[in-house]
Design a protein around this motif. Structure first.
Motif, PDB file in Angstrom:
ATOM      1  N   TRP A 430       0.842  -1.197   0.000  1.00 28.67           N
ATOM      2  CA  TRP A 430       0.000   0.000   0.000  1.00 28.67           C
ATOM      3  C   TRP A 430       0.875   1.244   0.000  1.00 28.67           C
ATOM      4  CZ3 TRP A 430      -4.610  -0.372  -1.613  1.00 28.67           C
ATOM      5  CH2 TRP A 430      -5.430  -1.467  -1.280  1.00 28.67           C
ATOM      6  N   LEU A 431       0.614   2.154  -0.952  1.00 24.19           N
ATOM      7  CA  LEU A 431       1.313   3.427  -1.060  1.00 24.19           C
ATOM      8  C   LEU A 431       0.281   4.558  -1.029  1.00 24.19           C
ATOM      9  CD1 LEU A 431       3.790   2.476  -3.923  1.00 24.19           C
ATOM     10  CD2 LEU A 431       4.274   2.506  -1.471  1.00 24.19           C
ATOM     11  N   ILE A 438      -3.259   3.773  -2.666  1.00 24.55           N
ATOM     12  CA  ILE A 438      -3.211   2.914  -3.840  1.00 24.55           C
ATOM     13  C   ILE A 438      -2.237   1.774  -3.577  1.00 24.55           C
ATOM     14  CG2 ILE A 438      -3.750   4.778  -5.467  1.00 24.55           C
ATOM     15  CD1 ILE A 438      -0.737   4.758  -6.194  1.00 24.55           C
ATOM     16  N   SER A 439      -2.354   0.738  -4.357  1.00 21.59           N
ATOM     17  CA  SER A 439      -1.422  -0.392  -4.284  1.00 21.59           C
ATOM     18  C   SER A 439      -0.385  -0.270  -5.392  1.00 21.59           C
ATOM     19  CB  SER A 439      -2.184  -1.711  -4.444  1.00 21.59           C
ATOM     20  OG  SER A 439      -1.290  -2.792  -4.653  1.00 21.59           O
ATOM     21  N   THR A 440       0.766  -0.835  -5.159  1.00 23.70           N
ATOM     22  CA  THR A 440       1.745  -0.947  -6.246  1.00 23.70           C
ATOM     23  C   THR A 440       1.100  -1.603  -7.464  1.00 23.70           C
ATOM     24  OG1 THR A 440       2.460  -2.996  -5.158  1.00 23.70           O
ATOM     25  CG2 THR A 440       3.831  -1.052  -4.818  1.00 23.70           C
ATOM     26  N   ALA A 481       4.115   8.312  -2.026  1.00 22.65           N
ATOM     27  CA  ALA A 481       4.545   8.221  -0.631  1.00 22.65           C
ATOM     28  C   ALA A 481       4.399   6.793  -0.133  1.00 22.65           C
ATOM     29  CB  ALA A 481       3.708   9.163   0.237  1.00 22.65           C
ATOM     30  N   ASP A 482       5.215   6.472   0.854  1.00 27.17           N
ATOM     31  CA  ASP A 482       5.185   5.148   1.479  1.00 27.17           C
ATOM     32  C   ASP A 482       4.920   5.351   2.965  1.00 27.17           C
ATOM     33  OD1 ASP A 482       5.537   2.507   2.188  1.00 27.17           O
ATOM     34  OD2 ASP A 482       7.729   2.534   1.988  1.00 27.17           O
ATOM     35  N   PRO A 483       3.675   5.671   3.325  1.00 21.76           N
ATOM     36  CA  PRO A 483       3.377   6.055   4.713  1.00 21.76           C
ATOM     37  C   PRO A 483       3.659   4.962   5.724  1.00 21.76           C
ATOM     38  CG  PRO A 483       1.346   5.709   3.469  1.00 21.76           C
ATOM     39  CD  PRO A 483       2.464   5.711   2.482  1.00 21.76           C
ATOM     40  N   GLU A 484       3.589   3.714   5.317  1.00 22.38           N
ATOM     41  CA  GLU A 484       3.832   2.614   6.247  1.00 22.38           C
ATOM     42  C   GLU A 484       5.298   2.172   6.246  1.00 22.38           C
ATOM     43  OE1 GLU A 484       1.059  -0.484   5.350  1.00 22.38           O
ATOM     44  OE2 GLU A 484      -0.687   0.831   5.491  1.00 22.38           O
TER      45      GLU A 484
END
Length: 539
Positions: A430-431, A438-440, A481-484
């Motif tokens: 998840w991004l 959204i997903s990759t 972004a990669d919030p996780e």
């Protein structure tokens, strides 16, 4: 004379999906189908999550789900003496568990073939009007002049007309005319048992509403049969294996007798039943010895025939189409050398062999080919094949090794470890894009995608040095972004690293950190993947 880049033979799910994929990659084509329209029988019903990812990328997912059966029917299979009688057992498929659903941004979907095909047809014809021609049969085919020629017969007029194409994709089923004409043999188990599928209308809601299932397996001393959920209300399939064990034949299984069998299996002697169709077929587990002859390719059931246990047949076939369409497009657009097409068989045939073998073991574990056999659960792998669904690993010249070891699992059928090792499916992570989750997976499907880790701005410049093929660059921390904070670990790269994903969603190349000359490194990777002399000269 019909002249086109590609002729697709067969307008079932595989042929129609091939049409959509070719259109989205900018390839002119014509699909021919000898029948007058799409299927009128339910046939295949299960679409696994990997295939739904593909349809999501094509923009077809929502329409398929809207047409399919209610999702709640996909979470269980049930054994009973009759629908109205004693329940024997229940099984929750591993695919439906939270662990199974975590592998993808989408879930599997139940959508019978007679409902699915019109959806695919609408999308195919919207993208390429007049490209799908029903009542048209392949009459002759041969290699000629670096392409394929032959003749087509119009069933309505009775006329035949020649055609010329650069490539032909045979999606014409288990009894493929193209495969037979080419003399390509098959290996495996043929005619394991004979079966009948009865498509019928009856209101079964009183016996299924509070226990929705994809399959209802009936176990009686004189009848072992399966109810196949189509819409979960008044339209169903009824399957009986090994007809000879019951003395059933095409001649004596009349609609009236089929109604009696359905009533017996439901346990309601006066149930109103309308037979919509009766389909006799033989179960086999076969793989073609070759998936290609010159510029003619086998896809779907023409290339591999699975048993129905596990629901892999259609999924395997439409994923063939996804693998092949972008490669044909790259060759026709001058982006790749024709030798790229050799990777189709190198990648798809080993996977087909694994899947066909697994469905054979599934079928054997049921032991439903014998009359009065003891009811038993199938093997633990049945409907728990996460490894087969997500874990295919391609090894071909279209994949650049990075020197790392591939993920290891104790059971490649049931276990899947997400990995961006070259040749593996690009993992779902998840991004965030402009505040939207959204997903990759959502970023893939139309072109090569270069994911770059934070600090990888050099990759944008490297990718812009040449425009063939089109590369969609996504830099973590800039474009997305990669919030996780999960992407770098999931994809196995550090600061400045990058991962190149093919249009079919499989990793083509990976570098853990930024090399001294990113442009040269990227050009070198494409030079191998596409075997293209222009790219090689750029190195």
């Amino acid at each position: 004379m019909l002249e086109t880049d590609v002729v697709v033979v067969g307008a079932g799910p595989v042929g129609l999906t091939t049409s959509i994929a070719l259109s989205q990659h900018g390839v002119g084509h014509v699909v021919i189908e000898r029948h007058p329209s799409t299927s009128v029988a339910p046939k295949a019903r299960g679409i696994n999550a990997r295939t739904m990812e593909m349809y999501r990328q094509m923009g077809v997912e929502d329409d398929i789900r809207a047409a399919g059966m209610p999702p709640r029917f996909g979470g269980m299979i049930l054994w009973a003496e009759s629908l109205a009688g004693k329940e024997i057992n229940r099984l929750t498929p591993g695919r439906a568990t939270p662990a199974g659903r975590a592998m993808s941004p989408v879930a599997n979907c139940g959508c019978s073939q007679d409902v699915l095909e019109p959806v695919l047809r609408r999308h195919a014809e919207a993208l390429a009007p007049d490209s799908v021609r029903f009542n048209t049969e392949l009459y002759d085919i041969r290699h000629e002049g670096g392409g394929v020629t032959g003749a087509l017969k119009d069933h309505l007029s009775g006329e035949t007309a020649p055609f010329r194409a650069r490539y032909v994709l045979a999606a014409d089923g288990t009894r493929s005319f193209v495969r037979e004409r080419l003399g390509i043999g098959r290996t495996g188990e043929k005619d394991i048992y004979d079966s009948v599928n009865v498509h019928f209308r009856a209101d079964l809601r009183p016996w299924v509403e509070d226990r929705p299932a994809a399959l209802y397996l009936i176990e009686q001393p004189e009848l072992r049969a399966t109810f196949l959920t189509v819409n979960g209300a008044d339209r169903w399939g009824f399957l009986v294996h090994s007809l000879s064990a019951y003395g059933f034949t095409k001649e004596n299984l009349t609609p009236e007798r089929c109604i009696d069998l359905v009533r017996q299996a439901v346990g309601v002697p006066d149930l109103p039943v309308e037979v919509l169709g009766i389909n006799f077929w033989n179960c086999s587990a076969m793989v073609a010895d070759s998936f290609r002859s010159g510029n003619i390719f086998l896809v779907g059931d023409a290339a591999h025939e699975t048993t129905p246990s596990g629901g892999f047949g259609m999924n395997l076939g439409v994923q063939d189409a996804q693998n092949l369409a972008w490669k044909i497009a790259a060759v026709l657009h001058g982006e790749a050398d024709p030798s790229l097409l050799e990777s189709y068989e190198a990648e798809r045939r080993p996977h087909a062999l694994e899947v066909v073998h697994a469905t054979l073991l599934n079928m054997q574990s049921f032991d439903r080919s014998k009359r009065q056999a003891e009811a038993r659960l199938p093997r633990k792998e049945f409907l728990n094949e996460r490894g087969l669904i997500f874990g295919a690993r391609y090894q071909s010249p279209a994949v650049v090794p990075d020197g790392s070891k591939p993920p290891e699992v104790s059971d490649p059928v049931t276990e899947y470890l997400p990995s961006a090792h070259p040749g593996c499916r690009a993992p779902h992570v998840w991004l965030e894009n402009k505040g939207q989750r959204i997903s990759t997976i959502d970023l893939l499907g139309r072109s090569f995608v270069l994911f770059a880790a934070p600090g990888g701005a050099v990759w944008r410049s490297a990718a812009s040095q040449y425009g063939v093929p089109k590369i969609d660059v996504r830099i973590l921390g800039e474009d997305i972004a990669d919030p996780e904070g999960a992407w770098m670990e999931a994809y196995g790269v550090g600061e400045g690293g990058a991962v190149l994903v093919r249009p079919d969603g499989y990793v083509a190349w990976r570098v853990a950190s930024a090399p001294a000359d990113p442009e040269r490194a990227l050009a070198s990777a494409f030079g191998q993947i596409l075997a293209h002399s222009v790219l090689k000269q750029a190195v």
